[in-house]
Design a protein around this motif. Structure first.
Motif, PDB file in Angstrom:
ATOM      1  N   LEU A  84       0.876  -1.175   0.000  1.00  0.00           N
ATOM      2  CA  LEU A  84       0.000   0.000   0.000  1.00  0.00           C
ATOM      3  C   LEU A  84       0.910   1.220   0.000  1.00  0.00           C
ATOM      4  O   LEU A  84       1.473   1.588   1.029  1.00  0.00           O
ATOM      5  N   SER A  85       1.099   1.813  -1.182  1.00  0.00           N
ATOM      6  CA  SER A  85       2.126   2.842  -1.332  1.00  0.00           C
ATOM      7  C   SER A  85       1.578   4.093  -2.003  1.00  0.00           C
ATOM      8  O   SER A  85       0.630   4.027  -2.787  1.00  0.00           O
ATOM      9  N   GLY A  86       2.200   5.205  -1.689  1.00  0.00           N
ATOM     10  CA  GLY A  86       1.858   6.468  -2.336  1.00  0.00           C
ATOM     11  C   GLY A  86       2.639   6.708  -3.607  1.00  0.00           C
ATOM     12  O   GLY A  86       2.496   7.754  -4.246  1.00  0.00           O
ATOM     13  N   TYR A  87       3.469   5.738  -4.013  1.00  0.00           N
ATOM     14  CA  TYR A  87       4.356   5.922  -5.161  1.00  0.00           C
ATOM     15  C   TYR A  87       3.999   4.933  -6.273  1.00  0.00           C
ATOM     16  O   TYR A  87       4.262   3.736  -6.147  1.00  0.00           O
ATOM     17  N   PRO A  88       3.408   5.435  -7.388  1.00  0.00           N
ATOM     18  CA  PRO A  88       3.087   4.560  -8.517  1.00  0.00           C
ATOM     19  C   PRO A  88       4.323   4.312  -9.383  1.00  0.00           C
ATOM     20  O   PRO A  88       4.337   4.590 -10.577  1.00  0.00           O
ATOM     21  N   ASP A  89       5.355   3.800  -8.752  1.00  0.00           N
ATOM     22  CA  ASP A  89       6.643   3.635  -9.419  1.00  0.00           C
ATOM     23  C   ASP A  89       6.742   2.255 -10.066  1.00  0.00           C
ATOM     24  O   ASP A  89       6.578   1.229  -9.404  1.00  0.00           O
ATOM     25  N   PHE A  90       7.024   2.228 -11.364  1.00  0.00           N
ATOM     26  CA  PHE A  90       7.071   0.969 -12.103  1.00  0.00           C
ATOM     27  C   PHE A  90       8.158   0.038 -11.564  1.00  0.00           C
ATOM     28  O   PHE A  90       7.962  -1.174 -11.441  1.00  0.00           O
ATOM     29  N   GLU A  91       9.312   0.596 -11.233  1.00  0.00           N
ATOM     30  CA  GLU A  91      10.400  -0.243 -10.725  1.00  0.00           C
ATOM     31  C   GLU A  91      10.046  -0.851  -9.372  1.00  0.00           C
ATOM     32  O   GLU A  91      10.366  -2.014  -9.099  1.00  0.00           O
ATOM     33  N   TYR A  92       9.389  -0.052  -8.521  1.00  0.00           N
ATOM     34  CA  TYR A  92       8.924  -0.584  -7.239  1.00  0.00           C
ATOM     35  C   TYR A  92       7.953  -1.750  -7.480  1.00  0.00           C
ATOM     36  O   TYR A  92       8.034  -2.801  -6.838  1.00  0.00           O
ATOM     37  N   ALA A  93       7.019  -1.541  -8.417  1.00  0.00           N
ATOM     38  CA  ALA A  93       6.021  -2.569  -8.695  1.00  0.00           C
ATOM     39  C   ALA A  93       6.679  -3.838  -9.233  1.00  0.00           C
ATOM     40  O   ALA A  93       6.320  -4.956  -8.837  1.00  0.00           O
ATOM     41  N   GLN A  94       7.648  -3.669 -10.127  1.00  0.00           N
ATOM     42  CA  GLN A  94       8.372  -4.827 -10.663  1.00  0.00           C
ATOM     43  C   GLN A  94       9.075  -5.614  -9.568  1.00  0.00           C
ATOM     44  O   GLN A  94       9.025  -6.844  -9.522  1.00  0.00           O
ATOM     45  N   GLU A  95       9.757  -4.890  -8.682  1.00  0.00           N
ATOM     46  CA  GLU A  95      10.470  -5.556  -7.589  1.00  0.00           C
ATOM     47  C   GLU A  95       9.498  -6.244  -6.652  1.00  0.00           C
ATOM     48  O   GLU A  95       9.753  -7.343  -6.157  1.00  0.00           O
ATOM     49  N   ALA A  96       8.351  -5.604  -6.404  1.00  0.00           N
ATOM     50  CA  ALA A  96       7.335  -6.195  -5.537  1.00  0.00           C
ATOM     51  C   ALA A  96       6.827  -7.513  -6.125  1.00  0.00           C
ATOM     52  O   ALA A  96       6.668  -8.510  -5.410  1.00  0.00           O
ATOM     53  N   ILE A  97       6.582  -7.534  -7.435  1.00  0.00           N
ATOM     54  CA  ILE A  97       6.127  -8.754  -8.095  1.00  0.00           C
ATOM     55  C   ILE A  97       7.184  -9.845  -7.972  1.00  0.00           C
ATOM     56  O   ILE A  97       6.889 -11.011  -7.687  1.00  0.00           O
ATOM     57  N   ARG A  98       8.455  -9.459  -8.185  1.00  0.00           N
ATOM     58  CA  ARG A  98       9.549 -10.429  -8.085  1.00  0.00           C
ATOM     59  C   ARG A  98       9.615 -11.044  -6.691  1.00  0.00           C
ATOM     60  O   ARG A  98       9.975 -12.214  -6.528  1.00  0.00           O
ATOM     61  N   LEU A  99       9.249 -10.257  -5.678  1.00  0.00           N
ATOM     62  CA  LEU A  99       9.313 -10.731  -4.298  1.00  0.00           C
ATOM     63  C   LEU A  99       8.020 -11.424  -3.857  1.00  0.00           C
ATOM     64  O   LEU A  99       7.876 -11.776  -2.694  1.00  0.00           O
ATOM     65  N   GLY A 100       7.091 -11.595  -4.787  1.00  0.00           N
ATOM     66  CA  GLY A 100       5.901 -12.392  -4.485  1.00  0.00           C
ATOM     67  C   GLY A 100       4.729 -11.634  -3.911  1.00  0.00           C
ATOM     68  O   GLY A 100       3.811 -12.248  -3.345  1.00  0.00           O
ATOM     69  N   VAL A 101       4.706 -10.312  -4.050  1.00  0.00           N
ATOM     70  CA  VAL A 101       3.578  -9.527  -3.541  1.00  0.00           C
ATOM     71  C   VAL A 101       2.321  -9.861  -4.347  1.00  0.00           C
ATOM     72  O   VAL A 101       2.377  -9.963  -5.581  1.00  0.00           O
ATOM     73  N   VAL A 102       1.180 -10.023  -3.667  1.00  0.00           N
ATOM     74  CA  VAL A 102      -0.041 -10.442  -4.367  1.00  0.00           C
ATOM     75  C   VAL A 102      -0.872  -9.267  -4.862  1.00  0.00           C
ATOM     76  O   VAL A 102      -1.742  -9.450  -5.719  1.00  0.00           O
ATOM     77  N   ASN A 103      -0.625  -8.057  -4.346  1.00  0.00           N
ATOM     78  CA  ASN A 103      -1.354  -6.887  -4.828  1.00  0.00           C
ATOM     79  C   ASN A 103      -0.584  -5.623  -4.476  1.00  0.00           C
ATOM     80  O   ASN A 103       0.170  -5.596  -3.495  1.00  0.00           O
ATOM     81  N   TYR A 104      -0.781  -4.590  -5.281  1.00  0.00           N
ATOM     82  CA  TYR A 104      -0.061  -3.325  -5.106  1.00  0.00           C
ATOM     83  C   TYR A 104      -1.105  -2.224  -5.194  1.00  0.00           C
ATOM     84  O   TYR A 104      -1.588  -1.900  -6.280  1.00  0.00           O
ATOM     85  N   LEU A 105      -1.491  -1.670  -4.044  1.00  0.00           N
ATOM     86  CA  LEU A 105      -2.518  -0.631  -3.989  1.00  0.00           C
ATOM     87  C   LEU A 105      -1.869   0.736  -3.808  1.00  0.00           C
ATOM     88  O   LEU A 105      -0.855   0.869  -3.127  1.00  0.00           O
ATOM     89  N   LEU A 106      -2.495   1.741  -4.412  1.00  0.00           N
ATOM     90  CA  LEU A 106      -1.994   3.112  -4.291  1.00  0.00           C
ATOM     91  C   LEU A 106      -2.798   3.878  -3.257  1.00  0.00           C
ATOM     92  O   LEU A 106      -4.028   3.774  -3.202  1.00  0.00           O
ATOM     93  N   LYS A 107      -2.077   4.653  -2.434  1.00  0.00           N
ATOM     94  CA  LYS A 107      -2.744   5.539  -1.492  1.00  0.00           C
ATOM     95  C   LYS A 107      -3.237   6.781  -2.237  1.00  0.00           C
ATOM     96  O   LYS A 107      -2.563   7.251  -3.160  1.00  0.00           O
ATOM     97  N   PRO A 108      -4.349   7.354  -1.815  1.00  0.00           N
ATOM     98  CA  PRO A 108      -5.283   6.774  -0.841  1.00  0.00           C
ATOM     99  C   PRO A 108      -6.166   5.731  -1.509  1.00  0.00           C
ATOM    100  O   PRO A 108      -6.462   5.840  -2.697  1.00  0.00           O
ATOM    101  N   THR A 109      -6.549   4.728  -0.763  1.00  0.00           N
ATOM    102  CA  THR A 109      -7.440   3.705  -1.303  1.00  0.00           C
ATOM    103  C   THR A 109      -8.710   3.660  -0.476  1.00  0.00           C
ATOM    104  O   THR A 109      -8.706   4.014   0.711  1.00  0.00           O
ATOM    105  N   SER A 110      -9.791   3.262  -1.087  1.00  0.00           N
ATOM    106  CA  SER A 110     -11.071   3.224  -0.378  1.00  0.00           C
ATOM    107  C   SER A 110     -11.119   2.025   0.569  1.00  0.00           C
ATOM    108  O   SER A 110     -10.381   1.047   0.387  1.00  0.00           O
ATOM    109  N   LYS A 111     -11.999   2.099   1.552  1.00  0.00           N
ATOM    110  CA  LYS A 111     -12.184   0.967   2.465  1.00  0.00           C
ATOM    111  C   LYS A 111     -12.612  -0.277   1.695  1.00  0.00           C
ATOM    112  O   LYS A 111     -12.156  -1.389   1.977  1.00  0.00           O
TER     113      LYS A 111
END
Length: 262
Positions: A84-111
């Motif tokens: 759950l990040s405030g940074y829509p950074d492609f490299e961050y997202a790529q690394e997150a996927i490589r590390l097995g993250v199941v979802n990448y949400l951008l702040k602010p997100t709804s309940k």
């Protein structure tokens, strides 16, 4: 029953508190919602208890979210992770996927989006646990046979009877009588259909039951031996070690895992 744990990691106190309040209301006591202010504090929690779902920011002091994930993977932690990040950074997202993250949400997100993502992640966690449980408990030869071999009706009925009476004193003749077949013919048909002789199949199914009880209950080895159809614990331990390579007690210690979620 001990509640499962969801850990929220974010260096913004207001965000942590808001996420915790939302998830506390959603969980209604079924999950314990914990918080940490950075990756270092989160890792200390992981070292002391099991965490079923991690919700983490990326940019934090001390240890950021990606560093935390790398630490978890290095130490073979099997939690599922939401970013759950405030940074829509492609490299961050790529690394997150490589590390097995199941979802990448951008702040602010709804309940609504948060809860949907949490429920999806927990379904993935439950599926992973079921797979791990099957890998530890299921006998590979029986699993292959059950998944790939069409069985004649008498053998299907025989197998169902065996499954329902594993803790009883089962004999080949007793099962043959149950399916109204001559014992010798039943024995040959059983071997032809399953690839295993009757006694080996029975032993493997009893050991599957024993392994399940070792991993999911606090019953003693003596109690498990009886529930698995063995008259004496000594013989049960011998058979278990012959098939699994370790005693039941050592198996329980080395392979401990929770049973599949329901």
């Amino acid at each position: 029953m001990i509640a499962r744990t969801i850990l929220i990691v974010d260096d913004e106190q207001r965000t942590r508190q808001g996420l915790k309040k939302t998830l506390d209301q959603w969980a209604v006591g079924n999950y314990e919602i914990l918080t940490a202010e950075d990756g270092k504090a989160a890792w200390e929690i992981f070292r002391s208890r099991e965490v079923h779902l991690l919700i983490t920011d990326i940019c934090m002091p001390e240890m950021n979210g990606l560093q935390l994930l790398k630490t978890l993977r290095t130490n073979e932690q099997k939690t599922v992770v939401l970013i759950l990040s405030g940074y829509p950074d492609f490299e961050y997202a790529q690394e997150a996927i490589r590390l097995g993250v199941v979802n990448y949400l951008l702040k602010p997100t709804s309940k609504k989006k948060l809860i949907e993502a949490v429920e999806q992640a927990l379904e993935i966690k439950a599926a992973n646990e079921r797979i791990e449980y099957i890998q530890k408990v299921a006998d590979p030869r029986i699993l292959q046979m059950e998944e790939n071999t069409p069985l004649k009706l008498p053998i299907k009925k025989a197998i169902q009877y065996i499954h329902e009476h594993l803790n009883d004193s089962i004999t080949l003749k007793r099962v043959a009588d149950h399916v109204h077949l001559n014992a010798a013919y039943f024995s040959a048909l059983f071997k032809e259909q399953t690839g295993l002789n009757f006694s080996e199949y029975l032993t493997r199914k009893r050991l599957e039951l024993a392994k399940s009880l070792l991993l999911t209950s606090s019953l003693t080895v003596d109690e498990i031996s009886r529930k698995s159809g063995y008259q004496t614990p000594k013989y049960f331990i011998k058979v278990f070690k012959d098939y699994e390579g370790v005693t039941p007690s050592k198996y329980r210690k080395s392979a401990a895992v929770k049973g599949p979620s329901v």
